[in-house]
Design a protein around this motif. Structure first.
Motif, PDB file in Angstrom:
ATOM      1  N   ASP A 107       8.387 -20.724  13.483  1.00  0.00           N
ATOM      2  CA  ASP A 107       8.666 -19.303  13.278  1.00  0.00           C
ATOM      3  C   ASP A 107       9.746 -19.124  12.207  1.00  0.00           C
ATOM      4  OD1 ASP A 107      11.036 -19.935  14.505  1.00  0.00           O
ATOM      5  OD2 ASP A 107      10.491 -19.043  16.418  1.00  0.00           O
ATOM      6  N   CYS A 108      10.049 -17.859  11.918  1.00  0.00           N
ATOM      7  CA  CYS A 108      10.982 -17.561  10.835  1.00  0.00           C
ATOM      8  C   CYS A 108      12.366 -18.159  11.102  1.00  0.00           C
ATOM      9  CB  CYS A 108      11.095 -16.051  10.632  1.00  0.00           C
ATOM     10  SG  CYS A 108       9.575 -15.325   9.992  1.00  0.00           S
ATOM     11  N   GLU A 109      12.778 -18.106  12.341  1.00  0.00           N
ATOM     12  CA  GLU A 109      14.105 -18.631  12.680  1.00  0.00           C
ATOM     13  C   GLU A 109      14.185 -20.123  12.364  1.00  0.00           C
ATOM     14  OE1 GLU A 109      17.108 -18.662  16.508  1.00  0.00           O
ATOM     15  OE2 GLU A 109      15.185 -17.654  16.652  1.00  0.00           O
ATOM     16  N   GLN A 116       4.162 -24.774   4.800  1.00  0.00           N
ATOM     17  CA  GLN A 116       3.044 -24.016   5.370  1.00  0.00           C
ATOM     18  C   GLN A 116       3.505 -22.639   5.819  1.00  0.00           C
ATOM     19  OE1 GLN A 116       1.597 -26.692   8.374  1.00  0.00           O
ATOM     20  NE2 GLN A 116       0.253 -27.777   6.955  1.00  0.00           N
ATOM     21  N   HIS A 117       4.712 -22.597   6.376  1.00  0.00           N
ATOM     22  CA  HIS A 117       5.246 -21.308   6.807  1.00  0.00           C
ATOM     23  C   HIS A 117       5.494 -20.404   5.593  1.00  0.00           C
ATOM     24  CE1 HIS A 117       7.360 -18.436   9.392  1.00  0.00           C
ATOM     25  NE2 HIS A 117       8.197 -18.300   8.389  1.00  0.00           N
ATOM     26  N   LEU A 118       6.052 -20.988   4.537  1.00  0.00           N
ATOM     27  CA  LEU A 118       6.369 -20.191   3.348  1.00  0.00           C
ATOM     28  C   LEU A 118       5.105 -19.628   2.707  1.00  0.00           C
ATOM     29  CD1 LEU A 118       9.185 -22.302   1.639  1.00  0.00           C
ATOM     30  CD2 LEU A 118       9.419 -20.360   3.167  1.00  0.00           C
ATOM     31  N   ARG A 121       2.611 -18.547   4.290  1.00  0.00           N
ATOM     32  CA  ARG A 121       2.138 -17.431   5.112  1.00  0.00           C
ATOM     33  C   ARG A 121       3.128 -16.283   5.189  1.00  0.00           C
ATOM     34  NH1 ARG A 121       0.017 -21.528   8.650  1.00  0.00           N
ATOM     35  NH2 ARG A 121       2.055 -21.696   9.586  1.00  0.00           N
ATOM     36  N   CYS A 122       4.406 -16.616   5.003  1.00  0.00           N
ATOM     37  CA  CYS A 122       5.438 -15.635   5.314  1.00  0.00           C
ATOM     38  C   CYS A 122       6.160 -15.187   4.047  1.00  0.00           C
ATOM     39  CB  CYS A 122       6.432 -16.243   6.302  1.00  0.00           C
ATOM     40  SG  CYS A 122       7.703 -15.086   6.783  1.00  0.00           S
ATOM     41  N   ARG A 123       5.912 -13.940   3.657  1.00  0.00           N
ATOM     42  CA  ARG A 123       6.473 -13.436   2.417  1.00  0.00           C
ATOM     43  C   ARG A 123       7.997 -13.356   2.466  1.00  0.00           C
ATOM     44  NH1 ARG A 123       5.313  -9.732  -2.029  1.00  0.00           N
ATOM     45  NH2 ARG A 123       3.139 -10.200  -1.862  1.00  0.00           N
ATOM     46  N   SER A 124       8.542 -12.947   3.589  1.00  0.00           N
ATOM     47  CA  SER A 124       9.998 -12.777   3.635  1.00  0.00           C
ATOM     48  C   SER A 124      10.722 -14.122   3.540  1.00  0.00           C
ATOM     49  CB  SER A 124      10.430 -11.996   4.872  1.00  0.00           C
ATOM     50  OG  SER A 124      10.233 -12.753   6.024  1.00  0.00           O
ATOM     51  N   CYS A 125      10.190 -15.135   4.209  1.00  0.00           N
ATOM     52  CA  CYS A 125      10.818 -16.455   4.110  1.00  0.00           C
ATOM     53  C   CYS A 125      10.602 -17.054   2.724  1.00  0.00           C
ATOM     54  CB  CYS A 125      10.277 -17.396   5.183  1.00  0.00           C
ATOM     55  SG  CYS A 125      10.900 -16.997   6.830  1.00  0.00           S
ATOM     56  N   PHE A 126       9.439 -16.772   2.139  1.00  0.00           N
ATOM     57  CA  PHE A 126       9.174 -17.270   0.787  1.00  0.00           C
ATOM     58  C   PHE A 126      10.180 -16.670  -0.192  1.00  0.00           C
ATOM     59  CE2 PHE A 126       7.087 -16.936  -3.348  1.00  0.00           C
ATOM     60  CZ  PHE A 126       6.740 -18.258  -3.559  1.00  0.00           C
TER      61      PHE A 126
HETATM   62 ZN   LIG Z   1       9.046 -16.487   8.051  1.00  0.00          ZN
END
Ligand SMILES: [Zn+2]
Length: 84
Positions: free
Chosen positions: A8-10, A34-36, A38-43
């Motif tokens: 998850d983001c955390e 892989q998370h990055l 999918r996840c725009r904010s973390c990217f």
């Molecule tokens: Zn995230």
């Protein structure tokens, strides 16, 4: 398919600093990447931190960034992003 692979983001944020320092193990890096994807904010956050690190390095020439300074910047960033 395999929920175990998802972070998850955390978790992603916690791994980000190590990832950018290339201190993260290959499995951890893959999960984060892989998370990055999918996840725009973390990217966005990863790109921001990567650019910040790069500009710090450039400002200091080829010398290594002193740890205490980098730590302060990271804490500052953390505060900004989390709105503390
Ligand atoms: Zn995230």
């Amino acid at each position: 398919m395999n929920e175990m692979e998802r972070i998850d983001c955390e978790e992603a944020v916690q791994r980000l600093a190590e990832y950018l320092d290339q201190e993260l193990d290959p499995d951890g890096s893959t999960e984060l990447e892989q998370h990055l994807e999918r996840c725009r904010s973390c990217f966005s956050r990863a790109e921001f931190e990567r650019q910040l690190k790069t500009s710090i390095r450039e400002n200091l020439g080829s010398a290594d960034v002193p740890a205490p300074f980098e730590k302060r910047v990271r804490l500052l960033l953390k505060g900004l992003v989390e709105g503390e």
